[in-house]
Structures are given as structure tokens and as C-alpha cells.
Design a protein around this motif. Structure first.
Motif, PDB file in Angstrom:
ATOM      1  N   ASP A 285      27.940 -24.555  10.400  1.00  0.00           N
ATOM      2  CA  ASP A 285      27.339 -23.693   9.392  1.00  0.00           C
ATOM      3  C   ASP A 285      26.731 -22.470  10.070  1.00  0.00           C
ATOM      4  OD1 ASP A 285      27.977 -25.680   7.622  1.00  0.00           O
ATOM      5  OD2 ASP A 285      25.915 -26.299   7.221  1.00  0.00           O
ATOM      6  N   ILE A 286      26.972 -21.293   9.507  1.00  0.00           N
ATOM      7  CA  ILE A 286      26.316 -20.088  10.004  1.00  0.00           C
ATOM      8  C   ILE A 286      24.994 -19.961   9.265  1.00  0.00           C
ATOM      9  CG2 ILE A 286      26.422 -17.573  10.108  1.00  0.00           C
ATOM     10  CD1 ILE A 286      29.421 -17.829  10.491  1.00  0.00           C
ATOM     11  N   THR A 287      23.895 -19.917  10.008  1.00  0.00           N
ATOM     12  CA  THR A 287      22.570 -19.889   9.385  1.00  0.00           C
ATOM     13  C   THR A 287      21.804 -18.660   9.836  1.00  0.00           C
ATOM     14  OG1 THR A 287      21.529 -21.194  11.159  1.00  0.00           O
ATOM     15  CG2 THR A 287      22.495 -22.411   9.326  1.00  0.00           C
ATOM     16  N   LEU A 288      21.081 -18.075   8.902  1.00  0.00           N
ATOM     17  CA  LEU A 288      20.257 -16.919   9.221  1.00  0.00           C
ATOM     18  C   LEU A 288      19.044 -16.870   8.303  1.00  0.00           C
ATOM     19  CD1 LEU A 288      20.869 -14.674   6.794  1.00  0.00           C
ATOM     20  CD2 LEU A 288      22.913 -14.255   8.116  1.00  0.00           C
ATOM     21  N   SER A 289      18.093 -16.032   8.678  1.00  0.00           N
ATOM     22  CA  SER A 289      16.857 -15.877   7.920  1.00  0.00           C
ATOM     23  C   SER A 289      16.500 -14.398   7.902  1.00  0.00           C
ATOM     24  CB  SER A 289      15.740 -16.698   8.574  1.00  0.00           C
ATOM     25  OG  SER A 289      14.535 -16.587   7.842  1.00  0.00           O
ATOM     26  N   VAL A 290      16.035 -13.917   6.748  1.00  0.00           N
ATOM     27  CA  VAL A 290      15.727 -12.492   6.578  1.00  0.00           C
ATOM     28  C   VAL A 290      14.306 -12.339   6.060  1.00  0.00           C
ATOM     29  CG1 VAL A 290      16.524 -10.310   5.595  1.00  0.00           C
ATOM     30  CG2 VAL A 290      18.160 -12.171   5.949  1.00  0.00           C
ATOM     31  N   ALA A 291      13.534 -11.465   6.714  1.00  0.00           N
ATOM     32  CA  ALA A 291      12.154 -11.197   6.301  1.00  0.00           C
ATOM     33  C   ALA A 291      12.087  -9.878   5.537  1.00  0.00           C
ATOM     34  CB  ALA A 291      11.241 -11.127   7.523  1.00  0.00           C
ATOM     35  N   PHE A 292      11.462  -9.915   4.358  1.00  0.00           N
ATOM     36  CA  PHE A 292      11.297  -8.725   3.524  1.00  0.00           C
ATOM     37  C   PHE A 292       9.822  -8.349   3.449  1.00  0.00           C
ATOM     38  CE2 PHE A 292      15.313 -10.500   2.236  1.00  0.00           C
ATOM     39  CZ  PHE A 292      16.118  -9.377   2.072  1.00  0.00           C
ATOM     40  N   LYS A 293       9.547  -7.073   3.608  1.00  0.00           N
ATOM     41  CA  LYS A 293       8.167  -6.594   3.602  1.00  0.00           C
ATOM     42  C   LYS A 293       7.602  -6.578   2.189  1.00  0.00           C
ATOM     43  CE  LYS A 293       8.955  -1.576   3.123  1.00  0.00           C
ATOM     44  NZ  LYS A 293       8.033  -1.311   2.002  1.00  0.00           N
ATOM     45  N   PRO A 294       6.280  -6.494   2.059  1.00  0.00           N
ATOM     46  CA  PRO A 294       5.675  -6.358   0.736  1.00  0.00           C
ATOM     47  C   PRO A 294       6.046  -5.014   0.100  1.00  0.00           C
ATOM     48  CG  PRO A 294       4.034  -6.980   2.383  1.00  0.00           C
ATOM     49  CD  PRO A 294       5.267  -6.594   3.123  1.00  0.00           C
ATOM     50  N   THR A 295       6.155  -5.004  -1.212  1.00  0.00           N
ATOM     51  CA  THR A 295       6.409  -3.773  -1.946  1.00  0.00           C
ATOM     52  C   THR A 295       5.277  -2.779  -1.707  1.00  0.00           C
ATOM     53  OG1 THR A 295       7.414  -5.162  -3.647  1.00  0.00           O
ATOM     54  CG2 THR A 295       6.974  -2.861  -4.228  1.00  0.00           C
ATOM     55  N   SER A 296       5.631  -1.520  -1.507  1.00  0.00           N
ATOM     56  CA  SER A 296       4.618  -0.491  -1.231  1.00  0.00           C
ATOM     57  C   SER A 296       4.160   0.257  -2.475  1.00  0.00           C
ATOM     58  CB  SER A 296       5.167   0.513  -0.204  1.00  0.00           C
ATOM     59  OG  SER A 296       5.465  -0.132   1.009  1.00  0.00           O
ATOM     60  N   SER A 297       4.865   0.103  -3.592  1.00  0.00           N
ATOM     61  CA  SER A 297       4.469   0.765  -4.840  1.00  0.00           C
ATOM     62  C   SER A 297       3.357  -0.036  -5.508  1.00  0.00           C
ATOM     63  CB  SER A 297       5.663   0.883  -5.790  1.00  0.00           C
ATOM     64  OG  SER A 297       6.635   1.751  -5.266  1.00  0.00           O
ATOM     65  N   LEU A 298       2.125   0.437  -5.343  1.00  0.00           N
ATOM     66  CA  LEU A 298       0.950  -0.287  -5.822  1.00  0.00           C
ATOM     67  C   LEU A 298       0.043   0.617  -6.642  1.00  0.00           C
ATOM     68  CD1 LEU A 298       0.021  -2.017  -2.432  1.00  0.00           C
ATOM     69  CD2 LEU A 298       1.375  -3.005  -4.289  1.00  0.00           C
ATOM     70  N   ARG A 299      -0.676   0.005  -7.570  1.00  0.00           N
ATOM     71  CA  ARG A 299      -1.672   0.767  -8.322  1.00  0.00           C
ATOM     72  C   ARG A 299      -2.992   0.874  -7.555  1.00  0.00           C
ATOM     73  NH1 ARG A 299      -1.996  -4.259 -11.407  1.00  0.00           N
ATOM     74  NH2 ARG A 299      -4.123  -5.118 -11.335  1.00  0.00           N
ATOM     75  N   LEU A 300      -3.075   0.199  -6.409  1.00  0.00           N
ATOM     76  CA  LEU A 300      -4.254   0.298  -5.561  1.00  0.00           C
ATOM     77  C   LEU A 300      -4.215   1.616  -4.796  1.00  0.00           C
ATOM     78  CD1 LEU A 300      -4.253  -3.324  -4.081  1.00  0.00           C
ATOM     79  CD2 LEU A 300      -5.522  -2.483  -6.069  1.00  0.00           C
ATOM     80  N   PRO A 301      -5.279   2.402  -4.801  1.00  0.00           N
ATOM     81  CA  PRO A 301      -5.285   3.704  -4.138  1.00  0.00           C
ATOM     82  C   PRO A 301      -5.045   3.579  -2.635  1.00  0.00           C
ATOM     83  CG  PRO A 301      -7.196   3.449  -5.574  1.00  0.00           C
ATOM     84  CD  PRO A 301      -6.568   2.103  -5.459  1.00  0.00           C
ATOM     85  N   ALA A 302      -4.314   4.554  -2.079  1.00  0.00           N
ATOM     86  CA  ALA A 302      -4.056   4.588  -0.644  1.00  0.00           C
ATOM     87  C   ALA A 302      -4.090   6.028  -0.163  1.00  0.00           C
ATOM     88  CB  ALA A 302      -2.705   3.966  -0.328  1.00  0.00           C
ATOM     89  N   LYS A 303      -4.553   6.224   1.040  1.00  0.00           N
ATOM     90  CA  LYS A 303      -4.634   7.565   1.619  1.00  0.00           C
ATOM     91  C   LYS A 303      -3.274   8.003   2.140  1.00  0.00           C
ATOM     92  CE  LYS A 303      -9.521   7.553   2.989  1.00  0.00           C
ATOM     93  NZ  LYS A 303      -9.887   6.429   2.121  1.00  0.00           N
ATOM     94  N   SER A 304      -2.934   9.266   1.900  1.00  0.00           N
ATOM     95  CA  SER A 304      -1.674   9.815   2.389  1.00  0.00           C
ATOM     96  C   SER A 304      -1.784  11.343   2.428  1.00  0.00           C
ATOM     97  CB  SER A 304      -0.512   9.369   1.499  1.00  0.00           C
ATOM     98  OG  SER A 304       0.733   9.726   2.084  1.00  0.00           O
ATOM     99  N   ILE A 305      -0.626  12.013   2.393  1.00  0.00           N
ATOM    100  CA  ILE A 305      -0.578  13.476   2.357  1.00  0.00           C
ATOM    101  C   ILE A 305       0.397  13.908   1.283  1.00  0.00           C
ATOM    102  CG2 ILE A 305      -1.190  13.788   4.793  1.00  0.00           C
ATOM    103  CD1 ILE A 305       1.847  14.185   5.337  1.00  0.00           C
ATOM    104  N   ASP A 306       0.332  15.197   0.915  1.00  0.00           N
ATOM    105  CA  ASP A 306       1.349  15.754   0.029  1.00  0.00           C
ATOM    106  C   ASP A 306       2.354  16.530   0.875  1.00  0.00           C
ATOM    107  OD1 ASP A 306       0.196  18.219   0.665  1.00  0.00           O
ATOM    108  OD2 ASP A 306      -0.917  18.367  -1.222  1.00  0.00           O
ATOM    109  N   VAL A 307       3.341  17.165   0.222  1.00  0.00           N
ATOM    110  CA  VAL A 307       4.400  17.853   0.953  1.00  0.00           C
ATOM    111  C   VAL A 307       3.886  19.089   1.687  1.00  0.00           C
ATOM    112  CG1 VAL A 307       6.257  16.980  -0.509  1.00  0.00           C
ATOM    113  CG2 VAL A 307       5.056  19.097  -1.143  1.00  0.00           C
ATOM    114  N   ASP A 308       2.666  19.505   1.397  1.00  0.00           N
ATOM    115  CA  ASP A 308       2.055  20.619   2.117  1.00  0.00           C
ATOM    116  C   ASP A 308       1.180  20.135   3.272  1.00  0.00           C
ATOM    117  OD1 ASP A 308       3.162  22.603   0.382  1.00  0.00           O
ATOM    118  OD2 ASP A 308       1.646  22.053  -1.115  1.00  0.00           O
ATOM    119  N   GLY A 309       1.158  18.805   3.468  1.00  0.00           N
ATOM    120  CA  GLY A 309       0.391  18.238   4.555  1.00  0.00           C
ATOM    121  C   GLY A 309      -1.079  18.042   4.260  1.00  0.00           C
ATOM    122  N   GLN A 310      -1.454  18.185   3.010  1.00  0.00           N
ATOM    123  CA  GLN A 310      -2.854  18.048   2.622  1.00  0.00           C
ATOM    124  C   GLN A 310      -3.191  16.587   2.315  1.00  0.00           C
ATOM    125  OE1 GLN A 310      -5.032  20.709   2.775  1.00  0.00           O
ATOM    126  NE2 GLN A 310      -3.194  21.581   3.715  1.00  0.00           N
TER     127      GLN A 310
END
Length: 356
Positions: A285-310
């Protein structure tokens, strides 16, 4: 150079975006003579579809697949098979507020830096919507593998967040919205996901898979190893962050006397190698395992930037999976089927006169 195609003899190309008019694929090199219907393909598509439980995105696509070419009178012709699905439940307005925002954990930043432009509607090309075409093409590959080689491929949820799951009864995984054979634990998983969704957060998942009945000898040393191409296929699935073949990272703590798969009376005594040695299948039998990250689309606020770098604060609204890995089960199966079918066709072309 764009890379939207994989495979050598059996070549799969997908196209389309999450909120475009359609998504589609071309499956080139598929052998002639296999009966196939749109209804058969839709059975597989329904398994990965959103909106079937409260634990997935509530986007509800009909996924009515149309066979555009390569099938005549219900039988594959050997010509390129083109499949097309219309997007019928896209809500691009859900994403207008993030048109100039860079969502942390998404493809926004990397795509913007690569192309200088990005499709912010649901992630565009990086959306899990693209995987519908993998499942559609995989439906053909899985049927061909079963008919011609009696190969069965099955995947299941083996971990949801911090919850470990045993395979259970793998004949019943489609009875569960979590693709688990542990049917008696569905209520526990329901409660876990309800609490997670109320918190506004997300979680990752681990999918295990196996292919049963694969013959020995598939794989091309050194740069076309079967395990390498399976890993490549799995890593190409959206949100994948890790792939293990056989014992995987557990091999680090195993002694060689344990890890090596002894052959006793002509049979392998274990399968730490996952059915592949030196990049070539062993017949196990060929066996494998795959890990998937948590979804990043959240209603919880997160710090980032806009396309102008602000600096900005990002809150993502819309319809999203609190655990995208749950629906990855049929995608893993489809990719495994496409890779194994390609290698079977390559093997036959190279060694058809070889008898063992």
C-alpha cells in the motif's frame, strides 16, 4: 513561465478563478474506450462541495460539470478531455472592502509582489475553488485505475486541530461530514467546530491516504521518483504545509533495525517506507499524510498593510471554511489517482516488453 499543468503522459491543466465566470480543466493523454458520464464526475464533486454542513463555507455551487470534448457517445476518445463548471454562487461584493488590503496568511502579498496585480475576489487563482477541477479529473483517473488495475484510493481525516482520530471504519467515511471512519465521534467533532466557529478562529487538519493494489515498479529514478511526484502533487493543493510518505518524520526517532521493512517468507513485515523504496513502488500500500494550515480568512482583527505599504487592521468577511482541511479529503484522493495513473502509463511505455 506559468505552471498550471502537471503530469508527463497524462497531463492535467486547470484554469479559472474563484469568482470568475467558470473554472475548467483539460486532461490530455487519457486513454480511449472508457465509459464516463457527467453524473459520475458530479458524485465526486459533491464530496468536496461547500455548504453541505455548517462546518464549511456556505457558498453553494451547483458544480454541474460539462464535458466539452474528448468523450463521444459516452466513451473517452483518446483526445483531450475538457471539463467546465460555471460559478453560480460567487459574491464578489463580499471582498470589495479588502481590494487594497493585504490579508495576512493569504496569497495577497506574494501574488502582489510577483505579478503587480491580484484578484482579491475570494483569492482568485489561489482559492480552494480551483480544486474542484482536480476532483473532476480525478474521477476519471480513479475509475480507470479501478477498471484496469483494481487500484483503490481512500483518504480520511486523521487529525482535526489537536484531536487525533483513528481510521475507524473506512467504508463509512462518506457518512460523516468530517470524512472520518470514527462515526461515534462525530458529535464530539461537531461540538469542537461549533465552539471554534463561535470564537471566530480556525484550525488545521491532517489527511491520511492510501492506495491499495498499486503494482511494484512504478517510479522514475532519480528525478521522477513516485514519492517525490506524489509530494509535489500534495504540496500543490491550497493550504498544504507538509507531506509525509510512510513513517515520515517519525523515521527520525526510529532505529534502522525498526524502520527497515524486513521481508519474511516473501512478504514485507512492515511498511514504514510507505510502499515506495528509492522512488519506486514496492507493491505494498502506498501511504501518505498531508498537513493543512488553518484558514486565514477570519473576522478576528489582524495587523497588516495596504497596497501603499501603510499599516492597517484587517477583518475578513464573507463565507469561509473554519477548517479547509476537512474538504481536502477527496482532493488528496484525486491528486493521488492522477499521479499514479500517469506513472502507470509511463511505466507501460518504458517497460512494456519487460517481463518479471
Amino acid at each position: 513561465m506559468s505552471h498550471n499543468t502537471f503530469g508527463k503522459v497524462l497531463r492535467f491543466t486547470s484554469f479559472g478563478e474563484s469568482h470568475g465566470a467558470t473554472i475548467g480543466c483539460v486532461l490530455d493523454g487519457f486513454p480511449p474506450g472508457m465509459p464516463i458520464t457527467e453524473e459520475e464526475i458530479k458524485v465526486e464533486l459533491k464530496r468536496r462541495a461547500t455548504g453541505q454542513s455548517r462546518h464549511t463555507s456556505q457558498r453553494k455551487e451547483a458544480d454541474d460539470v460539462n464535458i466539452i470534448s474528448g468523450v463521444f457517445e459516452g466513451v473517452t476518445t483518446g483526445h483531450p478531455i475538457a471539463l467546465l463548471i460555471e460559478n453560480t454562487d460567487a459574491r464578489s461584493k463580499d471582498y470589495t472592502n479588502i481590494a487594497k488590503q493585504i490579508r495576512p496568511g493569504h496569497a495577497d502579498f506574494s501574488y502582489w509582489k510577483k505579478y503587480g496585480v491580484r484578484d482579491y475576489r475570494g483569492g482568485g487563482r489561489s482559492s480552494a475553488r480551483e480544486t474542484a477541477m482536480r476532483v473532476a479529473a480525478g474521477a476519471l483517473a480513479r475509475k480507470w485505475l479501478k477498471i484496469h488495475h483494481d487500484i483503490e484510493i481512500i483518504a480520511w481525516l486523521s487529525q482535526l486541530g489537536e484531536i487525533d482520530l483513528s481510521p475507524g471504519d473506512l467504508t463509512r467515511i462518506d457518512e460523516s461530514p468530517f470524512f472520518t471512519g470514527e462515526i461515534d465521534r462525530v458529535a464530539e467533532l461537531d461540538q469542537y467546530m461549533d465552539a471554534l466557529r463561535k470564537s471566530g478562529d480556525s484550525v488545521g487538519a491532517r489527511i491520511n491516504a492510501k492506495a491499495v493494489g498499486v503494482p511494484a515498479g512504478l517510479g522514475e529514478p532519480v528525478y521522477g521518483k513516485l514519492d517525490a511526484e506524489l509530494a509535489l502533487a500534495m504540496m500543490s493543493i491550497n493550504a498544504t504545509k507538509g507531506v509525509e510518505i510512510g513513517a515520515g518524520f517519525d523515521s527520525v526517532s526510529q532505529h534502522g533495525s525498526v524502520h527497515r521493512d524486513e521481508i519474511i517468507d516473501g512478504e514485507f513485515d512492515s511498511n514504514h517506507a510507505g510502499g515506495i523504496l528509492a522512488g519506486v513502488s514496492t507493491g505494498q500500500d502506498i501511504t501518505l499524510s498531508v498537513a493543512f494550515k488553518p484558514t486565514s480568512s477570519l473576522r478576528l482583527p489582524a495587523k497588516s498593510i495596504d497596497v501603499d505599504g501603510q499599516p492597517i487592521e484587517v477583518v475578513t468577511k464573507g463565507r469561509h471554511d473554519p477548517c479547509v482541511g476537512i474538504r481536502a479529503t477527496p482532493i488528496v484522493e484525486a491528486m493521488m489517482a492522477l499521479v499514479i495513473m500517469d506513472h502507470l502509463m509511463r511505466h507501460q511505455a518504458q517497460t512494456q516488453s519487460h517481463q518479471r
